[in-house]
Design an enzyme around this catalytic site. Structure first.
Site, PDB file in Angstrom:
ATOM      1  N   ASN A   9       0.882  -1.168   0.000  1.00 26.09           N
ATOM      2  CA  ASN A   9       0.000   0.000   0.000  1.00 26.09           C
ATOM      3  C   ASN A   9       0.921   1.219   0.000  1.00 26.09           C
ATOM      4  OD1 ASN A   9      -1.808   2.032   0.484  1.00 26.09           O
ATOM      5  ND2 ASN A   9      -2.356   1.374   2.561  1.00 26.09           N
ATOM      6  N   LYS A  11       0.230   4.225  -0.319  1.00 26.46           N
ATOM      7  CA  LYS A  11      -0.398   5.431   0.245  1.00 26.46           C
ATOM      8  C   LYS A  11      -0.091   6.635  -0.657  1.00 26.46           C
ATOM      9  CE  LYS A  11      -0.268   3.268   4.732  1.00 26.46           C
ATOM     10  NZ  LYS A  11      -0.185   3.388   6.182  1.00 26.46           N
ATOM     11  N   HIS A  96      -9.556   1.329   4.656  1.00 21.19           N
ATOM     12  CA  HIS A  96      -8.326   1.602   5.408  1.00 21.19           C
ATOM     13  C   HIS A  96      -8.613   2.599   6.528  1.00 21.19           C
ATOM     14  CE1 HIS A  96      -4.275   2.739   6.438  1.00 21.19           C
ATOM     15  NE2 HIS A  96      -3.876   1.640   5.842  1.00 21.19           N
ATOM     16  N   GLU A  98      -6.986   4.992   7.655  1.00 21.07           N
ATOM     17  CA  GLU A  98      -6.694   6.397   7.342  1.00 21.07           C
ATOM     18  C   GLU A  98      -7.865   7.041   6.607  1.00 21.07           C
ATOM     19  OE1 GLU A  98      -2.924   5.658   5.433  1.00 21.07           O
ATOM     20  OE2 GLU A  98      -2.071   5.124   7.382  1.00 21.07           O
ATOM     21  N   GLU A 168      -5.719  -4.721  10.423  1.00 19.51           N
ATOM     22  CA  GLU A 168      -4.689  -3.718  10.660  1.00 19.51           C
ATOM     23  C   GLU A 168      -4.995  -2.966  11.954  1.00 19.51           C
ATOM     24  OE1 GLU A 168      -2.611  -2.646   6.689  1.00 19.51           O
ATOM     25  OE2 GLU A 168      -4.224  -1.228   7.029  1.00 19.51           O
ATOM     26  N   GLY A 174       2.363   2.249  10.845  1.00 22.25           N
ATOM     27  CA  GLY A 174       3.363   3.292  10.700  1.00 22.25           C
ATOM     28  C   GLY A 174       4.019   3.700  12.004  1.00 22.25           C
ATOM     29  N   SER A 214       3.173  -2.092  10.485  1.00 25.47           N
ATOM     30  CA  SER A 214       4.619  -2.212  10.737  1.00 25.47           C
ATOM     31  C   SER A 214       5.159  -3.612  10.436  1.00 25.47           C
ATOM     32  CB  SER A 214       4.952  -1.793  12.169  1.00 25.47           C
ATOM     33  OG  SER A 214       4.583  -0.440  12.387  1.00 25.47           O
TER      34      SER A 214
END
Ligand code: PGA
Length: 252
Positions: A9, A11, A96, A98, A168, A174, A214
């Site tokens: 991904n 991003k 996702h 985010e 996730e 991250g 991560s």
């Protein structure tokens, strides 16, 4: 046997030229050393057509990172599922954290995106996962189940075959903090149980459930060794070909 997948991904990283360079590097590396899993890269929209063409005869599939919740029309700045499909992309990442957090994507909106993606022949990597506060309150199972119920458990058994789940935990994305392999396995097994309750044991066995947060070459082997972890959705470590290849190699 369910598919093992390592998906990148990207991003909001890489210009078109940088993305083409990375896709070319990956294609060349994987042409020499065939992967033991399916490999997918999730690029920004503007890369999709070029990168799909570049990877046409390769082992790498291409994914979008989003699509619109409307089919077409006056929605300035949006990109529809049909448009994504027309680039040659096979997958779309939906749900996702985010996008849920920064763009207010609710379960209802995601359900519309899921339906449109499937209608247009895309496969979906559907992301679920709890925040740190929810993990601390031991709500991870309830959160994951609610996200599945809210956006994908209305699908027919036939449609379900096009769904890949990515667990996730938001606190691991991250941050360098990975869920331990045991923590991840525990919730993956729970997610598979939820799938079995709706679609039956066989469909649950065939469902690919990825871990994301991560994940890197150093921890991928331990994570992927777990019976219910079928690969990874990789952010940061998908931005450099050797790092991503290191994770793909965890399946060797
Ligand atoms: P990360 O991101 O690997 O950089 O933690 C994973 C993701 O958000 O898909």
């Amino acid at each position: 046997m369910r598919k093992k997948i390592v998906a990148g991904n990207w991003k909001m990283n890489k210009t078109l030229q940088e993305g083409v360079a990375l896709a070319t590097e990956l294609k060349d590396i994987l042409a020499v050393e065939k992967p033991n899993c399916e490999v997918v890269i999730g690029t920004p929209f503007i890369h999709l057509a070029t990168v799909s063409e570049l990877l046409k005869d390769s082992v790498i599939a291409v994914s979008a990172q989003n699509c619109a919740s409307k089919a077409s029309g006056a929605y300035t700045g949006e990109v529809s599922a049909a448009m994504v499909k027309s680039t040659g992309a096979e997958y779309v990442i939906l749900g996702h954290s985010e996008r849920r957090e920064y763009y207010n994507e609710t379960p209802e909106i995601l359900k519309e995106k899921v339906d449109l993606a499937l209608e247009n022949g895309l496969k979906i990597i559907f992301c679920i996962g709890e925040s740190l506060a929810q993990r601390e309150a031991n709500e991870q199972e309830a959160v994951c189940k609610a996200e599945l119920v809210g956006s994908v458990f209305h699908l027919s058994p036939e449609q379900w075959k096009n769904i890949v789940i990515a667990y996730e935990p938001i606190w691991a994305i991250g941050t360098g903090k990975t869920a331990t392999a045991d923590q991840a396995e525990e919730i993956h097994a729970y997610i598979r149980k939820c799938v079995a309750e709706v679609y039956g044991a066989e469909a649950a066995e065939d469902t690919t459930i990825l871990y994301g947060g991560s994940c890197k070459a150093s921890n991928a082997p331990e994570l992927f060794a777990k019976p219910d972890i079928d690969g990874g959705l990789i952010g940061g470590a998908s931005l450099k070909a050797p790092d991503f290849k290191g994770i793909i190699d965890a399946w060797k």
